[in-house]
Design a protein around this motif. Structure first.
Motif, mmCIF file in Angstrom:
data_model
loop_
_atom_site.group_PDB
_atom_site.id
_atom_site.type_symbol
_atom_site.label_atom_id
_atom_site.label_comp_id
_atom_site.label_asym_id
_atom_site.label_seq_id
_atom_site.Cartn_x
_atom_site.Cartn_y
_atom_site.Cartn_z
ATOM 1 N N UNK A 132 27.678 33.868 -14.654
ATOM 2 C CA UNK A 132 28.832 34.432 -13.961
ATOM 3 C C UNK A 132 28.461 35.654 -13.135
ATOM 4 N N UNK A 133 27.621 36.521 -13.707
ATOM 5 C CA UNK A 133 27.165 37.715 -12.977
ATOM 6 C C UNK A 133 26.340 37.293 -11.769
ATOM 7 N N UNK A 134 25.498 36.271 -11.940
ATOM 8 C CA UNK A 134 24.670 35.786 -10.834
ATOM 9 C C UNK A 134 25.530 35.247 -9.698
ATOM 10 N N UNK A 135 26.551 34.467 -10.051
ATOM 11 C CA UNK A 135 27.441 33.897 -9.031
ATOM 12 C C UNK A 135 28.175 35.000 -8.271
ATOM 13 N N UNK A 136 28.646 35.982 -9.023
ATOM 14 C CA UNK A 136 29.358 37.102 -8.408
ATOM 15 C C UNK A 136 28.421 37.911 -7.508
ATOM 16 N N UNK A 137 27.186 38.112 -7.970
ATOM 17 C CA UNK A 137 26.203 38.875 -7.191
ATOM 18 C C UNK A 137 25.840 38.142 -5.907
ATOM 19 N N UNK A 138 25.711 36.822 -5.973
ATOM 20 C CA UNK A 138 25.398 36.038 -4.774
ATOM 21 C C UNK A 138 26.477 36.232 -3.714
ATOM 22 N N UNK A 139 27.727 36.260 -4.143
ATOM 23 C CA UNK A 139 28.829 36.466 -3.204
ATOM 24 C C UNK A 139 28.759 37.861 -2.593
ATOM 25 N N UNK A 140 28.460 38.861 -3.428
ATOM 26 C CA UNK A 140 28.339 40.236 -2.926
ATOM 27 C C UNK A 140 27.172 40.362 -1.957
ATOM 28 N N UNK A 141 26.085 39.656 -2.254
ATOM 29 C CA UNK A 141 24.905 39.714 -1.387
ATOM 30 C C UNK A 141 25.157 39.070 -0.033
ATOM 31 N N UNK A 142 26.003 38.052 0.003
ATOM 32 C CA UNK A 142 26.330 37.422 1.291
ATOM 33 C C UNK A 142 27.035 38.427 2.207
ATOM 34 N N UNK A 143 28.010 39.146 1.655
ATOM 35 C CA UNK A 143 28.684 40.172 2.437
ATOM 36 C C UNK A 143 27.748 41.310 2.809
ATOM 37 N N UNK A 144 26.872 41.634 1.882
ATOM 38 C CA UNK A 144 25.875 42.685 2.095
ATOM 39 C C UNK A 144 24.944 42.325 3.254
ATOM 40 N N UNK A 145 24.467 41.075 3.269
ATOM 41 C CA UNK A 145 23.565 40.631 4.338
ATOM 42 C C UNK A 145 24.279 40.548 5.687
ATOM 43 N N UNK A 146 25.555 40.158 5.667
ATOM 44 C CA UNK A 146 26.317 40.108 6.920
ATOM 45 C C UNK A 146 26.417 41.501 7.548
ATOM 46 N N UNK A 147 26.682 42.494 6.719
ATOM 47 C CA UNK A 147 26.772 43.865 7.224
ATOM 48 C C UNK A 147 25.425 44.336 7.742
ATOM 49 N N UNK A 148 24.364 44.028 7.008
ATOM 50 C CA UNK A 148 23.019 44.434 7.447
ATOM 51 C C UNK A 148 22.631 43.728 8.743
ATOM 52 N N UNK A 149 23.090 42.476 8.895
ATOM 53 C CA UNK A 149 22.787 41.737 10.114
ATOM 54 C C UNK A 149 23.466 42.350 11.333
ATOM 55 N N UNK A 150 24.732 42.755 11.168
ATOM 56 C CA UNK A 150 25.450 43.386 12.286
ATOM 57 C C UNK A 150 24.769 44.695 12.689
ATOM 58 N N UNK A 151 24.386 45.484 11.690
ATOM 59 C CA UNK A 151 23.692 46.733 11.982
ATOM 60 C C UNK A 151 22.330 46.458 12.608
ATOM 61 N N UNK A 152 21.666 45.404 12.138
ATOM 62 C CA UNK A 152 20.362 45.042 12.691
ATOM 63 C C UNK A 152 20.448 44.646 14.155
ATOM 64 N N UNK A 153 21.529 43.949 14.529
ATOM 65 C CA UNK A 153 21.723 43.578 15.939
ATOM 66 C C UNK A 153 21.828 44.814 16.817
ATOM 67 N N UNK A 154 22.545 45.822 16.324
ATOM 68 C CA UNK A 154 22.680 47.060 17.103
ATOM 69 C C UNK A 154 21.335 47.770 17.249
#
Length: 292
Positions: A132-154
């Motif tokens: 359950x913790x792994x599943x929840x963490x995977x979801x958090x990491x997806x949002x985390x990577x999306x934010x890092x990707x937007x910042x990376x584009x800039x």
């Protein structure tokens, strides 16, 4: 995709009757440093969390906060001490026989006896909770990577624009180099005329001195390498993360070539151009410190 080392992600889910909340944030760091904060009775999941984070992130200081709400979980089990209950029932019947008193036994009566019933916390299903913790963490990491990707584009766009400016400055240095030789030759001719008091000077000597100066101040090799490094940087920006360390090395090489050019030019205009180039390279270096 270029990824920034700065990011944030969060998620909530349920597992085994538990409500799990996860937040993670990261900042710049030379290496990967993962700190996991879990409730004491869920420390068994720490390595699972670290392993998942390491699959997504190669560099940066990452803090992961895991909160588990157990208020809704049926984690208490009532146990019957069967041997003790049987002994209590036998003892009550024996008292009735000895005293002639009527002995009416009931389950409720025996249950009230000391230590017949005990409340114990159920053993947590570690595998279910870790999943359950792994599943929840995977979801958090997806949002985390999306934010890092937007910042990376800039970051990529900013660095790319600065590379264009740096390339233009390199071209100006290339144009300035022959002019510097011509200026030196003119100044040398003027000084020799002033010293000799005559306009009749040894042209061969002037040409020789100018050739020596041109050889000493030639920056062809440096500008070629500068253009090569700029081209490599552009390719890296399109290749995706992790590239931060590689770009950092190229920035050092850009600085090295620019410093060499600066040591070869002595006139004020060229010196200012070199200073501007170094300032632009430093701005690129600062941005690169944010790239994974």
């Amino acid at each position: 995709m270029i990824l920034s080392m700065t990011g944030y992600g969060a998620a909530k889910c349920s597992a085994g009757g538990l409500d799990i909340s996860i937040e993670l944030k990261s900042v710049n760091n030379r290496y990967l440093d993962v700190a996991v904060r879990l409730p004491r009775n869920f420390l068994f999941a720490e390595e699972t969390v670290k392993s998942l984070v390491q699959k997504h992130i190669s560099r940066g200081k990452v803090d992961v906060f895991v909160t588990v709400d157990q208020s809704a979980a049926g984690d208490v089990a009532i146990k019957v001490n069967e041997p003790l209950a049987i002994e209590y029932a036998a003892a009550l019947r024996r008292i009735g026989e000895l005293t002639g008193a009527q002995c009416v036994l009931s389950a409720e009566t025996i249950a009230r006896m000391p230590d017949v019933l005990t409340a114990e916390k159920k053993e947590a299903d570690r595998e279910l909770i870790a999943a359950g913790i792994s599943e929840c963490l995977e979801e958090a990491l997806r949002g985390f990577d999306e934010m890092r990707g937007r910042e990376g584009d800039r970051l990529r766009d900013d660095i790319a624009a600065r590379l264009v400016t740096l390339e233009s400055m390199t071209g100006e240095i290339e144009r300035r180099s022959p002019e510097a030789v011509a200026d030196y030759r003119a100044k040398l001719t003027q000084r020799m005329c002033e010293v000799l008091g005559s306009s009749e000077i040894d042209e061969t000597r002037i040409l020789t001195e100018a050739a020596i100066f041109a050889d000493r101040t030639a920056v062809d090799e440096e500008t070629v390498r500068l253009r090569s490094h700029i081209a490599q940087l552009r390719l890296m920006l399109e290749s995706g993360s992790p590239i931060g360390r590689k770009i950092d090395f190229l920035i050092q090489e850009l600085n090295r070539e620019t410093n060499t050019i600066g040591s070869k030019f002595s006139d004020a205009a060229a010196a200012k151009l070199v200073v501007d180039m170094k300032a632009e390279i430093e701005k690129i270096r600062e941005q690169v410190q944010n790239i994974e």
